[in-house]
Design a protein around this motif. Structure first.
Motif, PDB file in Angstrom:
ATOM      1  N   THR A  19      75.887  46.225  64.308  1.00 22.37           N
ATOM      2  CA  THR A  19      76.158  47.109  65.449  1.00 22.37           C
ATOM      3  C   THR A  19      75.761  46.527  66.799  1.00 22.37           C
ATOM      4  O   THR A  19      75.952  47.187  67.825  1.00 22.37           O
ATOM      5  CB  THR A  19      75.429  48.456  65.279  1.00 22.37           C
ATOM      6  OG1 THR A  19      74.019  48.234  65.168  1.00 22.37           O
ATOM      7  CG2 THR A  19      75.928  49.194  64.050  1.00 22.37           C
ATOM      8  N   ASP A  22      79.634  45.855  70.682  1.00 20.44           N
ATOM      9  CA  ASP A  22      80.606  46.927  70.634  1.00 20.44           C
ATOM     10  C   ASP A  22      81.995  46.372  70.330  1.00 20.44           C
ATOM     11  O   ASP A  22      82.157  45.183  70.062  1.00 20.44           O
ATOM     12  CB  ASP A  22      80.601  47.737  71.933  1.00 20.44           C
ATOM     13  CG  ASP A  22      81.019  46.924  73.157  1.00 20.44           C
ATOM     14  OD1 ASP A  22      81.678  45.875  73.001  1.00 20.44           O
ATOM     15  OD2 ASP A  22      80.687  47.348  74.277  1.00 20.44           O
ATOM     16  N   LEU A  30      71.967  50.604  71.796  1.00 21.59           N
ATOM     17  CA  LEU A  30      71.905  51.365  70.557  1.00 21.59           C
ATOM     18  C   LEU A  30      70.994  52.590  70.662  1.00 21.59           C
ATOM     19  O   LEU A  30      70.804  53.291  69.654  1.00 21.59           O
ATOM     20  CB  LEU A  30      71.426  50.463  69.419  1.00 21.59           C
ATOM     21  CG  LEU A  30      72.276  49.211  69.157  1.00 21.59           C
ATOM     22  CD1 LEU A  30      71.663  48.365  68.050  1.00 21.59           C
ATOM     23  CD2 LEU A  30      73.714  49.587  68.816  1.00 21.59           C
ATOM     24  N   ASP A  32      69.415  56.052  70.713  1.00 18.23           N
ATOM     25  CA  ASP A  32      69.805  57.368  70.197  1.00 18.23           C
ATOM     26  C   ASP A  32      70.886  57.305  69.117  1.00 18.23           C
ATOM     27  O   ASP A  32      71.397  58.342  68.691  1.00 18.23           O
ATOM     28  CB  ASP A  32      70.292  58.281  71.332  1.00 18.23           C
ATOM     29  CG  ASP A  32      69.238  58.501  72.398  1.00 18.23           C
ATOM     30  OD1 ASP A  32      68.059  58.647  72.032  1.00 18.23           O
ATOM     31  OD2 ASP A  32      69.583  58.510  73.596  1.00 18.23           O
ATOM     32  N   ARG A  33      71.206  56.128  68.648  1.00 19.29           N
ATOM     33  CA  ARG A  33      72.239  56.021  67.617  1.00 19.29           C
ATOM     34  C   ARG A  33      71.637  56.271  66.239  1.00 19.29           C
ATOM     35  O   ARG A  33      70.593  55.706  65.898  1.00 19.29           O
ATOM     36  CB  ARG A  33      72.879  54.640  67.650  1.00 19.29           C
ATOM     37  CG  ARG A  33      74.085  54.521  66.703  1.00 19.29           C
ATOM     38  CD  ARG A  33      74.830  53.226  66.861  1.00 19.29           C
ATOM     39  NE  ARG A  33      75.340  53.036  68.215  1.00 19.29           N
ATOM     40  CZ  ARG A  33      76.236  52.110  68.530  1.00 19.29           C
ATOM     41  NH1 ARG A  33      76.732  51.309  67.603  1.00 19.29           N
ATOM     42  NH2 ARG A  33      76.634  51.981  69.785  1.00 19.29           N
ATOM     43  N   THR A  50      66.771  57.279  63.609  1.00 23.36           N
ATOM     44  CA  THR A  50      67.507  57.143  64.860  1.00 23.36           C
ATOM     45  C   THR A  50      66.860  56.053  65.700  1.00 23.36           C
ATOM     46  O   THR A  50      65.627  55.894  65.689  1.00 23.36           O
ATOM     47  CB  THR A  50      67.499  58.466  65.642  1.00 23.36           C
ATOM     48  OG1 THR A  50      68.101  59.499  64.844  1.00 23.36           O
ATOM     49  CG2 THR A  50      68.265  58.341  66.951  1.00 23.36           C
ATOM     50  N   THR A  54      66.487  50.216  72.129  1.00 22.47           N
ATOM     51  CA  THR A  54      67.115  48.924  71.881  1.00 22.47           C
ATOM     52  C   THR A  54      66.215  47.823  72.420  1.00 22.47           C
ATOM     53  O   THR A  54      65.604  47.969  73.480  1.00 22.47           O
ATOM     54  CB  THR A  54      68.479  48.850  72.591  1.00 22.47           C
ATOM     55  OG1 THR A  54      69.251  49.999  72.238  1.00 22.47           O
ATOM     56  CG2 THR A  54      69.235  47.588  72.205  1.00 22.47           C
TER      57      THR A  54
END
Length: 299
Positions: A19, A22, A30, A32-33, A50, A54
């Motif tokens: 990830t 993008d 990243l 809050d992903r 979560t 990053t």
């Protein structure tokens, strides 16, 4: 070493590896992903994590590409993550990087003092420079990274630090820096880590971090570098031995999915962690110069 815990740690690294860019190829924020696998499920069944923050860094310069850190800015290198239901359950995961192959070709391995921790000996200059570039934002923030990071972690947290390949080397430096400047209970899982520092570094690390587990594929050349006696491994080693399920090539023996599969084989769950299709015996070999270009961070 708890094998499933080592796999779980590796899955956090795999999330970063999958990830960090993008869809346009740019470095991703990243924050809050949710941390999910490629099927959209939590990477650890029954637990939801979560990304809290990053982690960015300059890429690793080599003699082949000495200006690499300046080529296209700061890279998404890792994550600080917390358990949604237990904020005291914290993971720090750092991905690998394509520069592993250039780094091996440079084979100079100059040592320098690890100034982040007084008296901790000498560490490989490329790893050290890269770690010292880490920042909580995609720009230079020297001298405050570890303090800024600690400020984000709950006071009662238990922290797991993990990484693969060059990310494992960075995780080793990261862990000692964190341990020297905080009192968090700390566990370290590294996969395919090269040697990082000299005998003094080894002694300081092993006396400071008692729960450090280093997973090594016997046929992977990366953990055999840089060479002793100047560089000494740290932590407790767990050796994995392929039994014909992996193509015996340098990239395949080193790949993150190979490590996850070999670990899972130890507990009979290898079907849940398949190796890369290119690494199945008889498949087309992964090129050494650009291994897994479609998923570069996993190398």
């Amino acid at each position: 070493m708890n094998v499933q815990s080592a796999i779980n740690a590796g899955l956090f690294v795999q999330f970063v590896a999958n990830t960090w860019q993008d869809a346009t190829g740019k470095n991703a924020d990243l924050d809050d992903r949710p941390i999910l696998n490629t099927t959209g499920q939590p990477i650890i069944p029954g637990k939801n994590y979560t990304v809290l923050k990053t982690l960015y860094a300059c890429d690793l310069a080599t003699d082949i590409h000495p200006n690499r850190p300046c080529d296209d800015g700061w890279k998404t290198m890792g994550i600080l993550a917390t358990n949604d239901n237990d904020p005291n359950d914290v993971f720090i995961a750092i991905r690998g990087t394509l520069t592993i192959w250039e780094w091996i070709q440079d084979v100079k391995f100059f040592p320098k003092p690890f100034s982040n921790v007084t008296g901790s000996g000498l560490t490989e200059d490329g790893f050290t420079d890269m770690y010292q570039s880490f920042s909580l934002k995609p720009s230079a923030n020297p001298g405050v990274f570890i303090n800024d990071l600690i400020a984000l972690i709950p006071a009662q947290a238990t922290v797991t630090v993990t990484g693969h390949s060059l990310g494992a080397a960075i995780a080793t430096l990261f862990a000692l820096d964190l341990a020297a400047h905080s009192k968090f209970p700390l566990t370290v899982y590294t996969l395919a880590s090269p040697r990082v520092g000299d005998l003094t570094f080894h002694n300081v690390f092993d006396s400071t971090i008692l729960n450090a587990f280093r997973v090594v594929n016997r046929l992977d050349i990366v953990p055999k570098t840089p060479p002793p006696p100047l560089y000494i491994h740290v932590g407790d080693e767990s050796e994995l031995v392929p039994k014909g399920q992996v193509s015996p090539t340098i990239p395949c023996e080193h790949h993150l999915t190979t490590y996850l599969n070999l670990l899972a084989t130890e507990i009979g769950t290898q079907a849940s962690y398949p190796i890369e299709a290119d690494c199945v015996p008889g498949a087309k070999a992964i090129p050494l110069t650009n291994p897994r270009a479609s998923t570069p961070a996993q190398v």
